[in-house]
Design an enzyme around this catalytic site. Structure first.
Site, PDB file in Angstrom:
ATOM      1  N   SER A 152      13.292 -74.702  11.257  1.00  0.00           N
ATOM      2  CA  SER A 152      13.437 -73.727  12.358  1.00  0.00           C
ATOM      3  C   SER A 152      14.744 -72.946  12.317  1.00  0.00           C
ATOM      4  O   SER A 152      14.845 -71.887  12.934  1.00  0.00           O
ATOM      5  CB  SER A 152      13.314 -74.447  13.704  1.00  0.00           C
ATOM      6  OG  SER A 152      14.149 -75.589  13.749  1.00  0.00           O
ATOM      7  N   TYR A 191      28.803 -88.765  10.110  1.00  0.00           N
ATOM      8  CA  TYR A 191      28.124 -87.783   9.264  1.00  0.00           C
ATOM      9  C   TYR A 191      28.350 -88.086   7.775  1.00  0.00           C
ATOM     10  O   TYR A 191      27.407 -88.086   6.981  1.00  0.00           O
ATOM     11  CB  TYR A 191      28.639 -86.393   9.628  1.00  0.00           C
ATOM     12  CG  TYR A 191      27.982 -85.241   8.913  1.00  0.00           C
ATOM     13  CD1 TYR A 191      26.744 -84.756   9.319  1.00  0.00           C
ATOM     14  CD2 TYR A 191      28.611 -84.612   7.839  1.00  0.00           C
ATOM     15  CE1 TYR A 191      26.150 -83.676   8.669  1.00  0.00           C
ATOM     16  CE2 TYR A 191      28.034 -83.536   7.189  1.00  0.00           C
ATOM     17  CZ  TYR A 191      26.805 -83.067   7.613  1.00  0.00           C
ATOM     18  OH  TYR A 191      26.221 -82.000   6.964  1.00  0.00           O
ATOM     19  N   ALA A 217      29.120 -90.932   6.411  1.00  0.00           N
ATOM     20  CA  ALA A 217      28.420 -92.168   6.047  1.00  0.00           C
ATOM     21  C   ALA A 217      26.920 -91.913   5.891  1.00  0.00           C
ATOM     22  O   ALA A 217      26.283 -92.416   4.955  1.00  0.00           O
ATOM     23  CB  ALA A 217      28.662 -93.243   7.117  1.00  0.00           C
ATOM     24  N   ALA A 218      26.351 -91.122   6.794  1.00  0.00           N
ATOM     25  CA  ALA A 218      24.912 -90.823   6.708  1.00  0.00           C
ATOM     26  C   ALA A 218      24.601 -90.047   5.431  1.00  0.00           C
ATOM     27  O   ALA A 218      23.622 -90.338   4.728  1.00  0.00           O
ATOM     28  CB  ALA A 218      24.472 -90.019   7.933  1.00  0.00           C
TER      29      ALA A 218
HETATM   30  N1  LIG Z   1      25.760 -75.649   7.329  1.00  0.00           N
HETATM   31  C1  LIG Z   1      26.557 -76.329   6.529  1.00  0.00           C
HETATM   32  O1  LIG Z   1      27.717 -75.949   6.265  1.00  0.00           O
HETATM   33  C2  LIG Z   1      26.105 -77.592   5.884  1.00  0.00           C
HETATM   34  C3  LIG Z   1      26.966 -78.179   4.933  1.00  0.00           C
HETATM   35  C4  LIG Z   1      26.549 -79.353   4.319  1.00  0.00           C
HETATM   36  C5  LIG Z   1      25.321 -79.889   4.618  1.00  0.00           C
HETATM   37  N2  LIG Z   1      24.510 -79.287   5.535  1.00  0.00           N
HETATM   38  C6  LIG Z   1      23.224 -79.921   5.832  1.00  0.00           C
HETATM   39  O2  LIG Z   1      22.181 -78.980   5.676  1.00  0.00           O
HETATM   40  C7  LIG Z   1      21.114 -79.278   6.580  1.00  0.00           C
HETATM   41  C8  LIG Z   1      20.764 -78.056   7.416  1.00  0.00           C
HETATM   42  O3  LIG Z   1      21.939 -77.640   8.087  1.00  0.00           O
HETATM   43  P1  LIG Z   1      22.011 -76.276   8.920  1.00  0.00           P
HETATM   44  O4  LIG Z   1      23.417 -75.825   8.826  1.00  0.00           O
HETATM   45  O5  LIG Z   1      20.918 -75.353   8.544  1.00  0.00           O
HETATM   46  O6  LIG Z   1      21.803 -76.865  10.389  1.00  0.00           O
HETATM   47  P2  LIG Z   1      21.243 -76.190  11.719  1.00  0.00           P
HETATM   48  O7  LIG Z   1      21.312 -74.718  11.632  1.00  0.00           O
HETATM   49  O8  LIG Z   1      21.937 -76.884  12.834  1.00  0.00           O
HETATM   50  O9  LIG Z   1      19.712 -76.657  11.684  1.00  0.00           O
HETATM   51  C9  LIG Z   1      19.398 -78.015  11.763  1.00  0.00           C
HETATM   52  C10 LIG Z   1      17.906 -78.202  11.638  1.00  0.00           C
HETATM   53  O10 LIG Z   1      17.624 -79.593  11.740  1.00  0.00           O
HETATM   54  C11 LIG Z   1      16.676 -79.807  12.767  1.00  0.00           C
HETATM   55  N3  LIG Z   1      16.918 -81.065  13.455  1.00  0.00           N
HETATM   56  C12 LIG Z   1      18.098 -81.556  13.926  1.00  0.00           C
HETATM   57  N4  LIG Z   1      17.903 -82.750  14.507  1.00  0.00           N
HETATM   58  C13 LIG Z   1      16.574 -83.017  14.417  1.00  0.00           C
HETATM   59  C14 LIG Z   1      15.744 -84.088  14.818  1.00  0.00           C
HETATM   60  N5  LIG Z   1      16.227 -85.169  15.455  1.00  0.00           N
HETATM   61  N6  LIG Z   1      14.419 -84.020  14.552  1.00  0.00           N
HETATM   62  C15 LIG Z   1      13.912 -82.953  13.939  1.00  0.00           C
HETATM   63  N7  LIG Z   1      14.630 -81.905  13.523  1.00  0.00           N
HETATM   64  C16 LIG Z   1      15.944 -81.938  13.760  1.00  0.00           C
HETATM   65  C17 LIG Z   1      16.836 -78.634  13.714  1.00  0.00           C
HETATM   66  O11 LIG Z   1      15.626 -78.447  14.437  1.00  0.00           O
HETATM   67  P3  LIG Z   1      15.614 -77.827  15.932  1.00  0.00           P
HETATM   68  O12 LIG Z   1      16.802 -76.950  16.027  1.00  0.00           O
HETATM   69  O13 LIG Z   1      14.317 -77.129  16.044  1.00  0.00           O
HETATM   70  O14 LIG Z   1      15.730 -78.990  16.851  1.00  0.00           O
HETATM   71  C18 LIG Z   1      17.142 -77.505  12.748  1.00  0.00           C
HETATM   72  O15 LIG Z   1      15.958 -76.965  12.230  1.00  0.00           O
HETATM   73  C19 LIG Z   1      21.592 -80.465   7.412  1.00  0.00           C
HETATM   74  O16 LIG Z   1      21.110 -81.675   6.876  1.00  0.00           O
HETATM   75  C20 LIG Z   1      23.102 -80.392   7.260  1.00  0.00           C
HETATM   76  O17 LIG Z   1      23.724 -81.645   7.464  1.00  0.00           O
HETATM   77  C21 LIG Z   1      24.880 -78.149   6.183  1.00  0.00           C
END
Ligand SMILES: NC(=O)c1ccc[n+]([C@@H]2O[C@H](COP(=O)([O-])OP(=O)(O)OC[C@H]3O[C@@H](n4cnc5c(N)ncnc54)[C@H](OP(=O)(O)O)[C@@H]3O)[C@@H](O)[C@H]2O)c1
Length: 247
Positions: A14, A155, A157-158
């Protein structure tokens, strides 16, 4: 990348990185099931874009930390799409705090979504991938799971746990021709960081060798490659996409 006829399931499609992964897989020919938890309108908008590309697609609401709900959802997607070939475990959250202030609730919330959520989905698809002797799994982890990060014990650790999970599942499913890899982004401009100050973002940009932050498509392009036959000899890897932020 030729992903014609493949069915992909993307968690957290999303927003942010998950949206771009979903769109890029579809651009490369895959049908895409994507999950959301709170952002239904945004998930539906992604589905509309994928439909316009002529692919089959559907959004599903699920909390990735709920083991039973995830098993049910994966079965439903396989029933509705006919089969499954690709799992992208992308959904994630952070809830930062230094270790001397971190609550049990903060710890559990992040471990349950970022680590258990990844286990829940892999556990659900593993019997199918094993039986059909094919499949691609990509887990979105973080450079902070490799290097640690001040204020992110939960975070980091996960995300480190998801790396151990990736390598072990790569060994367990290897003889069934399933590729299992992790992508470790550096800081990427998405909603996850919308509340951070400009100063913090500038500091993160300066950590890269290019003096800029990554974009969701920087992650999506690698994910599509890892899901293609061009990457068939790559497994158990953790590939950083961070503009050199880690080095
Ligand atoms: N952005 C960065 O700099 C960065 C860096 C390193 C790693 N990452 C990793 O990349 C991935 C995506 O990050 P992003 O930046 O795109 O994050 P984001 O914009 O906050 O989006 C997070 C997504 O995860 C979903 N989500 C969160 N908790 C959930 C739950 N309990 N059940 C189901 N869906 C859930 C959200 O769904 P809803 O919003 O619909 O609830 C959303 O679609 C994550 O694993 C993050 O840790 C991101």
């Amino acid at each position: 990348m030729d992903l014609d006829g493949k069915v992909a399931l993307v968690t957290g499609g999303s927003l942010g990185i998950g949206t771009e992964i979903s769109l890029d897989l579809a651009r490369n020919g895959a049908d895409v099931a994507l999950t959301f938890r709170r952002h239904e309108k945004e998930a539906k908008a992604v589905v509309e874009q994928i439909k316009a590309m002529g692919r089959k697609t559907q959004e599903y609401k699920v909390d990735v930390s709920d083991f039973g709900a995830v098993q049910k959802l994966v079965k439903q997607v396989i029933d509705e799409f006919g089969h499954m070939d690709i799992l992208i475990s992308n959904a994630g959250m952070n809830w930062d705090g230094v270790i001397w202030k971190m609550t049990e609730e903060q710890w559990d919330a992040v471990i349950n979504v970022d680590l258990k959520g990844t286990f829940n989905f892999i556990r659900a698809v593993a019997p199918t991938f094993r039986e059909q002797k094919s499949g691609k799994i990509v887990n979105i982890t973080s450079i902070n799971g490799l290097r640690g990060k001040f204020g992110q014990t939960n975070y980091s650790a996960a995300k480190a746990g998801a790396i151990g999970l990736t390598k072990t599942v790569a060994k367990e499913l290897g003889k069934y021709s399933v590729n299992v890899n992790a992508v470790a982004p550096g800081m990427i401009l998405t909603d996850m960081f919308k509340e951070l100050s400009e100063e913090f973002k500038q500091k993160a940009a300066e950590e890269t060798v290019f003096n800029r932050l990554g974009q969701p498509e920087d992650i999506a392009h690698l994910v599509s490659f890892l899901c293609s036959e061009k990457a068939k000899h790559i497994t158990g890897e953790v590939i950083k996409v961070d503009g050199g932020q880690y080095i």
